[in-house]
Design a protein around this motif. Structure first.
Motif, short mmCIF file in Angstrom:
data_model
loop_
_atom_site.label_atom_id
_atom_site.label_comp_id
_atom_site.label_asym_id
_atom_site.label_seq_id
_atom_site.Cartn_x
_atom_site.Cartn_y
_atom_site.Cartn_z
N ASP A 1 38.45 55.97 19.87
CA ASP A 1 38.30 57.04 20.85
C ASP A 1 37.29 56.68 21.93
O ASP A 1 37.41 57.09 23.08
N THR A 2 36.29 55.90 21.53
CA THR A 2 35.24 55.46 22.45
C THR A 2 35.24 53.94 22.48
O THR A 2 35.19 53.30 21.43
N PHE A 3 35.31 53.37 23.68
CA PHE A 3 35.36 51.91 23.76
C PHE A 3 34.93 51.43 25.14
O PHE A 3 34.93 52.19 26.13
N LEU A 4 34.55 50.18 25.20
CA LEU A 4 34.29 49.47 26.45
C LEU A 4 35.54 48.70 26.83
O LEU A 4 36.23 48.16 25.96
N ILE A 5 35.83 48.64 28.13
CA ILE A 5 37.02 47.92 28.56
C ILE A 5 36.70 47.11 29.81
O ILE A 5 36.05 47.61 30.74
N VAL A 6 37.14 45.86 29.82
CA VAL A 6 36.68 44.88 30.82
C VAL A 6 37.86 44.11 31.41
O VAL A 6 38.74 43.65 30.68
N ASP A 7 37.84 43.97 32.73
CA ASP A 7 38.64 42.95 33.40
C ASP A 7 37.64 42.06 34.11
O ASP A 7 37.06 42.45 35.13
N PRO A 8 37.39 40.87 33.59
CA PRO A 8 36.32 40.03 34.15
C PRO A 8 36.60 39.52 35.55
O PRO A 8 35.67 39.20 36.29
N LEU A 9 37.89 39.43 35.91
CA LEU A 9 38.25 39.02 37.27
C LEU A 9 39.59 39.67 37.59
O LEU A 9 40.65 39.15 37.26
N ASP A 10 39.52 40.83 38.21
CA ASP A 10 40.73 41.56 38.61
C ASP A 10 41.14 41.09 39.99
O ASP A 10 40.33 41.07 40.92
N GLY A 11 42.40 40.71 40.13
CA GLY A 11 42.86 40.15 41.40
C GLY A 11 42.81 38.64 41.40
O GLY A 11 42.41 38.01 42.38
N THR A 12 43.25 38.03 40.29
CA THR A 12 43.21 36.57 40.19
C THR A 12 44.03 35.90 41.29
O THR A 12 43.66 34.84 41.80
N LYS A 13 45.15 36.53 41.67
CA LYS A 13 45.94 35.95 42.76
C LYS A 13 45.14 35.90 44.06
O LYS A 13 45.24 34.93 44.83
N GLU A 14 44.35 36.94 44.31
CA GLU A 14 43.50 36.94 45.50
C GLU A 14 42.46 35.83 45.40
O GLU A 14 42.14 35.17 46.39
N PHE A 15 41.93 35.63 44.19
CA PHE A 15 40.95 34.57 43.95
C PHE A 15 41.58 33.20 44.21
O PHE A 15 41.01 32.36 44.92
N VAL A 16 42.76 32.97 43.63
CA VAL A 16 43.42 31.67 43.75
C VAL A 16 43.71 31.33 45.21
O VAL A 16 43.54 30.18 45.65
N HIS A 17 44.11 32.34 45.98
CA HIS A 17 44.44 32.11 47.39
C HIS A 17 43.22 32.28 48.31
O HIS A 17 43.35 32.26 49.53
N ARG A 18 42.04 32.45 47.68
CA ARG A 18 40.77 32.56 48.39
C ARG A 18 40.81 33.65 49.48
O ARG A 18 40.37 33.45 50.60
N ARG A 19 41.31 34.81 49.06
CA ARG A 19 41.39 35.94 50.00
C ARG A 19 40.25 36.94 49.80
O ARG A 19 40.12 37.88 50.58
N GLY A 20 39.46 36.79 48.75
CA GLY A 20 38.25 37.59 48.62
C GLY A 20 38.38 38.96 47.97
O GLY A 20 37.38 39.54 47.57
N ASP A 21 39.59 39.49 47.86
CA ASP A 21 39.78 40.84 47.32
C ASP A 21 39.90 40.84 45.80
O ASP A 21 40.90 41.29 45.24
N PHE A 22 38.88 40.37 45.12
CA PHE A 22 38.89 40.37 43.66
C PHE A 22 37.61 41.05 43.18
O PHE A 22 36.62 41.12 43.90
#
Length: 270
Positions: A79-100
């Motif tokens: 019912d209670t938990f921590l949830i993480v996306d360490p790098l959301d927008g990996t496609k933006e990262f790969v294409h060096r667009r900055g929106d991650f």
């Protein structure tokens, strides 16, 4: 765990993960692999995940942790938990667009109550204060030897007062499709923006947009932190089909289609 414990830890870990991500982002080259669902994963995802997971498990050993990059955690139920996306927008990262972004959230009884969203390439940090108010903090990291411990000015953020005859809509940069455009076309739109990752929630939270419809697949780790920030700025997130609240802790942590918006927006039916 109380909010006064969670917020400074999550803020620090997001900033530290952002530093690690930017080291790799600014390198000459980095490895990109493909996961079983055909989505990309980089060494930056893995390094940020290791850093955040270790920090959260050390600080909150009794709280369930769900993270995108650890498949074993996807079968956890609480019912209670921590949830993480360490790098959301990996496609933006790969294409060096900055929106991650780096996303860390705390969920209680199906509701993301506190969250941190950090866009390291843009120098934008959003989070909920312990009392719930959403803020954007000025970031100094990398300037004059400032560290993650040096806090910048925190500016409260709030959704805008929407004009339903002249709405500003934000949509996905990498996943926009005809179904999304068909839904947006139901509104009187003054301006349309594109953004990657959970930044779209934050643009609604700061009043830079009124409406973010998502007619496509997302997972709870993609949305929980941005949802918490938007909620702390006076916004809402509802299911696309029946406009009931979007909840968390679902089987497999998969989301239905949803709409994030300032409450003055008169929602159109799906």
């Amino acid at each position: 765990m109380n909010y006064s414990d969670f917020v400074p830890v999550a803020r620090r870990l997001a900033l530290e993960a952002g530093e690690k991500i930017m080291e790799i982002y600014n390198s000459d080259d980095f490895d990109v692999k493909v996961k079983s669902d055909d989505s990309p994963v980089t060494e930056a995802d893995e390094a940020a995940d290791a850093l955040i997971s270790a920090g959260l498990r050390d600080a909150f050993p009794d709280v369930v942790l769900v993270t995108e990059e650890q498949a074993a955690s996807h079968s956890e139920k609480a019912d209670t938990f921590l949830i993480v996306d360490p790098l959301d927008g990996t496609k933006e990262f790969v294409h060096r667009r900055g929106d991650f972004t780096v996303n860390i959230a705390f969920v209680e009884d199906g509701v993301p109550t506190r969250g941190v969203v950090y866009a390291p390439a843009k120098g934008r940090l959003f989070y909920n204060l312990p009392e719930g108010q959403a803020v954007e903090e000025e970031i100094f990291i990398g300037r004059d030897k400032h560290t993650v411990e040096d806090e910048g000015q925190k500016c409260p953020i709030t959704v805008r007062k929407s004009d339903n005859e002249a709405l500003i809509v934000v949509a996905s940069k990498s996943h926009r499709d005809q179904a999304t455009d068909d839904y947006i076309n139901k509104y009187a739109v003054k301006d349309s923006k594109s953004a990657g990752s959970s930044l779209k929630f934050c643009l609604v939270a700061t009043g830079e947009a009124d409406l973010y419809p998502r007619v496509g697949r997302t997972m709870e780790w993609d949305t929980a932190a941005g949802h918490a920030v938007l909620q702390g700025a006076g916004g809402k997130v509802v299911r696309f089909d029946d406009h009931s609240p979007l909840t968390y802790g679902k089987d497999g942590y998969a989301n239905p289609f949803f709409i994030a918006y300032a409450p003055g927006v008169e929602l159109k039916p799906a």
